[in-house]
Scaffold this motif. Structure first.
Motif, mmCIF file in Angstrom:
data_model
loop_
_atom_site.group_PDB
_atom_site.id
_atom_site.type_symbol
_atom_site.label_atom_id
_atom_site.label_comp_id
_atom_site.label_asym_id
_atom_site.label_seq_id
_atom_site.Cartn_x
_atom_site.Cartn_y
_atom_site.Cartn_z
ATOM 1 N N GLU A 199 -1.178 5.626 -1.916
ATOM 2 C CA GLU A 199 0.091 6.339 -1.760
ATOM 3 C C GLU A 199 -0.209 7.817 -1.567
ATOM 4 O O GLU A 199 -0.100 8.613 -2.501
ATOM 5 N N PRO A 200 -0.617 8.213 -0.358
ATOM 6 C CA PRO A 200 -0.938 9.624 -0.117
ATOM 7 C C PRO A 200 0.207 10.541 -0.557
ATOM 8 O O PRO A 200 1.382 10.249 -0.287
ATOM 9 N N ALA A 201 -0.150 11.601 -1.260
ATOM 10 C CA ALA A 201 0.848 12.526 -1.797
ATOM 11 C C ALA A 201 1.528 13.344 -0.699
ATOM 12 O O ALA A 201 2.668 13.773 -0.863
ATOM 13 N N ALA A 202 0.839 13.563 0.416
ATOM 14 C CA ALA A 202 1.423 14.374 1.495
ATOM 15 C C ALA A 202 0.810 13.966 2.833
ATOM 16 O O ALA A 202 -0.368 13.609 2.904
ATOM 17 N N ASP A 203 1.620 14.013 3.868
ATOM 18 C CA ASP A 203 1.125 13.727 5.220
ATOM 19 C C ASP A 203 0.727 15.003 5.955
ATOM 20 O O ASP A 203 -0.068 14.972 6.886
ATOM 21 N N TYR A 204 1.320 16.120 5.552
ATOM 22 C CA TYR A 204 1.048 17.401 6.206
ATOM 23 C C TYR A 204 1.553 18.522 5.306
ATOM 24 O O TYR A 204 2.311 18.284 4.363
ATOM 25 N N LEU A 205 1.134 19.728 5.597
ATOM 26 C CA LEU A 205 1.644 20.896 4.887
ATOM 27 C C LEU A 205 2.955 21.309 5.551
ATOM 28 O O LEU A 205 3.034 21.371 6.785
ATOM 29 N N PRO A 206 3.981 21.598 4.769
ATOM 30 C CA PRO A 206 5.235 22.017 5.384
ATOM 31 C C PRO A 206 5.098 23.412 6.005
ATOM 32 O O PRO A 206 4.439 24.283 5.446
ATOM 33 N N VAL A 207 5.675 23.571 7.161
ATOM 34 C CA VAL A 207 5.648 24.871 7.840
ATOM 35 C C VAL A 207 7.027 25.183 8.395
ATOM 36 O O VAL A 207 7.845 24.288 8.624
ATOM 37 N N GLU A 208 7.258 26.438 8.593
ATOM 38 C CA GLU A 208 8.453 26.906 9.271
ATOM 39 C C GLU A 208 7.971 27.672 10.492
ATOM 40 O O GLU A 208 7.184 28.612 10.357
ATOM 41 N N VAL B 42 -15.385 6.546 -9.909
ATOM 42 C CA VAL B 42 -14.161 7.202 -9.433
ATOM 43 C C VAL B 42 -12.961 6.879 -10.311
ATOM 44 O O VAL B 42 -11.835 7.241 -9.977
ATOM 45 N N ASN B 43 -13.193 6.215 -11.441
ATOM 46 C CA ASN B 43 -12.100 5.892 -12.356
ATOM 47 C C ASN B 43 -11.981 6.918 -13.477
ATOM 48 O O ASN B 43 -11.288 6.686 -14.460
ATOM 49 N N LYS B 44 -12.682 8.032 -13.344
ATOM 50 C CA LYS B 44 -12.579 9.122 -14.312
ATOM 51 C C LYS B 44 -11.395 10.021 -13.929
ATOM 52 O O LYS B 44 -11.059 10.136 -12.754
ATOM 53 N N PRO B 45 -10.818 10.683 -14.924
ATOM 54 C CA PRO B 45 -9.675 11.558 -14.625
ATOM 55 C C PRO B 45 -9.996 12.690 -13.637
ATOM 56 O O PRO B 45 -9.126 13.119 -12.901
ATOM 57 N N GLY B 46 -11.223 13.131 -13.588
ATOM 58 C CA GLY B 46 -11.577 14.253 -12.719
ATOM 59 C C GLY B 46 -11.961 13.858 -11.300
ATOM 60 O O GLY B 46 -12.392 14.702 -10.514
ATOM 61 N N ARG B 47 -11.815 12.572 -10.966
ATOM 62 C CA ARG B 47 -12.188 12.109 -9.622
ATOM 63 C C ARG B 47 -11.091 11.237 -9.033
ATOM 64 O O ARG B 47 -10.414 10.503 -9.754
ATOM 65 N N ARG B 48 -10.965 11.317 -7.735
ATOM 66 C CA ARG B 48 -9.974 10.487 -7.039
ATOM 67 C C ARG B 48 -10.616 9.916 -5.782
ATOM 68 O O ARG B 48 -11.284 10.637 -5.033
ATOM 69 N N TRP B 49 -10.425 8.627 -5.557
ATOM 70 C CA TRP B 49 -10.955 7.951 -4.367
ATOM 71 C C TRP B 49 -9.891 7.001 -3.854
ATOM 72 O O TRP B 49 -9.079 6.474 -4.621
ATOM 73 N N CYS B 50 -9.929 6.742 -2.557
ATOM 74 C CA CYS B 50 -9.021 5.773 -1.963
ATOM 75 C C CYS B 50 -9.840 4.768 -1.171
ATOM 76 O O CYS B 50 -10.663 5.166 -0.328
ATOM 77 N N LYS B 51 -9.628 3.491 -1.453
ATOM 78 C CA LYS B 51 -10.348 2.457 -0.716
ATOM 79 C C LYS B 51 -9.983 2.471 0.761
ATOM 80 O O LYS B 51 -10.749 1.993 1.589
ATOM 81 N N GLN B 52 -8.835 3.004 1.075
ATOM 82 C CA GLN B 52 -8.408 3.153 2.470
ATOM 83 C C GLN B 52 -8.663 4.591 2.928
ATOM 84 O O GLN B 52 -7.802 5.249 3.495
ATOM 85 N N TRP B 53 -9.844 5.069 2.672
ATOM 86 C CA TRP B 53 -10.247 6.447 2.987
ATOM 87 C C TRP B 53 -9.984 6.794 4.431
ATOM 88 O O TRP B 53 -9.662 7.927 4.766
ATOM 89 N N TRP B 54 -10.104 5.854 5.326
ATOM 90 C CA TRP B 54 -9.955 6.062 6.758
ATOM 91 C C TRP B 54 -8.515 6.351 7.161
ATOM 92 O O TRP B 54 -8.237 6.732 8.287
ATOM 93 N N ASP B 55 -7.565 6.177 6.220
ATOM 94 C CA ASP B 55 -6.157 6.417 6.509
ATOM 95 C C ASP B 55 -5.697 7.798 6.043
ATOM 96 O O ASP B 55 -4.505 8.046 5.911
ATOM 97 N N HIS B 56 -6.637 8.688 5.782
ATOM 98 C CA HIS B 56 -6.335 10.058 5.345
ATOM 99 C C HIS B 56 -6.933 11.027 6.364
ATOM 100 O O HIS B 56 -8.161 11.064 6.533
ATOM 101 N N LYS B 57 -6.085 11.777 7.027
ATOM 102 C CA LYS B 57 -6.540 12.653 8.125
ATOM 103 C C LYS B 57 -7.599 13.659 7.675
ATOM 104 O O LYS B 57 -8.618 13.833 8.326
ATOM 105 N N GLU B 58 -7.344 14.340 6.571
ATOM 106 C CA GLU B 58 -8.313 15.337 6.095
ATOM 107 C C GLU B 58 -9.636 14.675 5.727
ATOM 108 O O GLU B 58 -10.712 15.171 6.076
ATOM 109 N N ALA B 59 -9.560 13.555 5.056
ATOM 110 C CA ALA B 59 -10.781 12.847 4.670
ATOM 111 C C ALA B 59 -11.559 12.442 5.914
ATOM 112 O O ALA B 59 -12.787 12.596 5.966
#
Length: 169
Positions: free
Chosen positions: A140-149, A68-85
Motif C-alpha cells: 500500500e504505497p503511501a504516495a504516488d507522487y509529491l503534490p505540486v502547484e 526487514v521486519n524490524k521497526p527501522g526497516r521497510r521493504w516491499c515484495k512488489q519493489w518493482w511497483d515503486h517508481k523511486e525504488a
C-alpha cells in the motif's frame, strides 16, 4: 629560370608530381602503421544481469540480506511497483555493471558510494516503501507522487530557466 625548349617547366611538374606521390605514400603508410600500433579496443563486457529485475532478484536480495521486519526497516515484495525504488535499483544495477570488471577498488566504491547509500534510503521507514510491509504481505504505497502547484509567474519561470535577459522585459 626558364628554358627555351620548355624542359624546366616539364621538370618542375614532374618533380612536383613525384613529390606529391611520395608524400601520399608516406602519409598512407604512417597512418597504417599508427593504426596497427594502436590495439583494437575491446568491446565492453556483456552485462552480468540482463535487466534490473534480474539484478535485484538474482543478486542484490542475496548479497544485501537484512531482517526487514524490524521497526527501522521497510521493504516491499512488489519493489518493482515503486517508481523511486525502480529508479534507484536501476542506478545501482548500472553502476554495478560498470564497476564489476575493474580489477582495483571499484567494487569497494560500489558498496560504499552506491549500494550502502541507496539501500539506506530504500529501506528507510519513510522511504519509497512507506505503507508497505514484507512481514504482513502489505503493498500500500503511501504516495504516488509529491503534490505540486504549477508555477504561474511567467517572469519567474523564465528567470529560473536561465533564459532571462534585460531585453526580454
Amino acid at each position: 629560370m626558364s628554358s627555351t625548349n620548355g624542359t624546366t617547366s616539364d621538370l618542375d611538374s614532374d618533380l612536383a608530381g613525384e613529390f606529391a606521390d611520395d608524400l601520399d605514400a608516406e602519409l598512407s603508410s604512417g597512418v597504417q602503421s599508427r593504426a596497427q600500433a594502436v590495439p583494437d579496443e575491446e568491446p565492453p563486457p556483456e552485462p552480468q544481469f540482463a535487466s534490473v529485475y534480474d539484478f535485484v532478484e538474482q543478486h542484490l536480495v542475496l548479497i544485501y540480506a537484512r531482517n526487514v521486519n524490524k521497526p527501522g526497516r521497510r521493504w516491499c515484495k512488489q519493489w518493482w511497483d515503486h517508481k523511486e525504488a525502480m529508479s534507484r535499483f536501476e542506478a545501482l544495477w548500472r553502476a554495478y555493471e560498470q564497476m564489476r570488471t575493474d580489477p582495483g577498488s571499484a567494487m569497494s566504491s560500489w558498496w560504499l558510494d552506491h549500494a550502502d547509500r541507496q539501500m539506506a534510503v530504500l529501506l528507510d521507514p519513510d522511504g519509497p516503501f512507506d505503507g508497505c510491509s514484507a512481514e504482513f504481505d502489505r503493498h500500500e504505497p503511501a504516495a504516488d507522487y509529491l503534490p505540486v502547484e504549477p508555477m504561474t509567474d511567467d517572469f519567474l519561470r523564465e528567470l529560473m530557466s536561465g533564459n532571462y535577459s534585460e531585453g526580454n522585459r
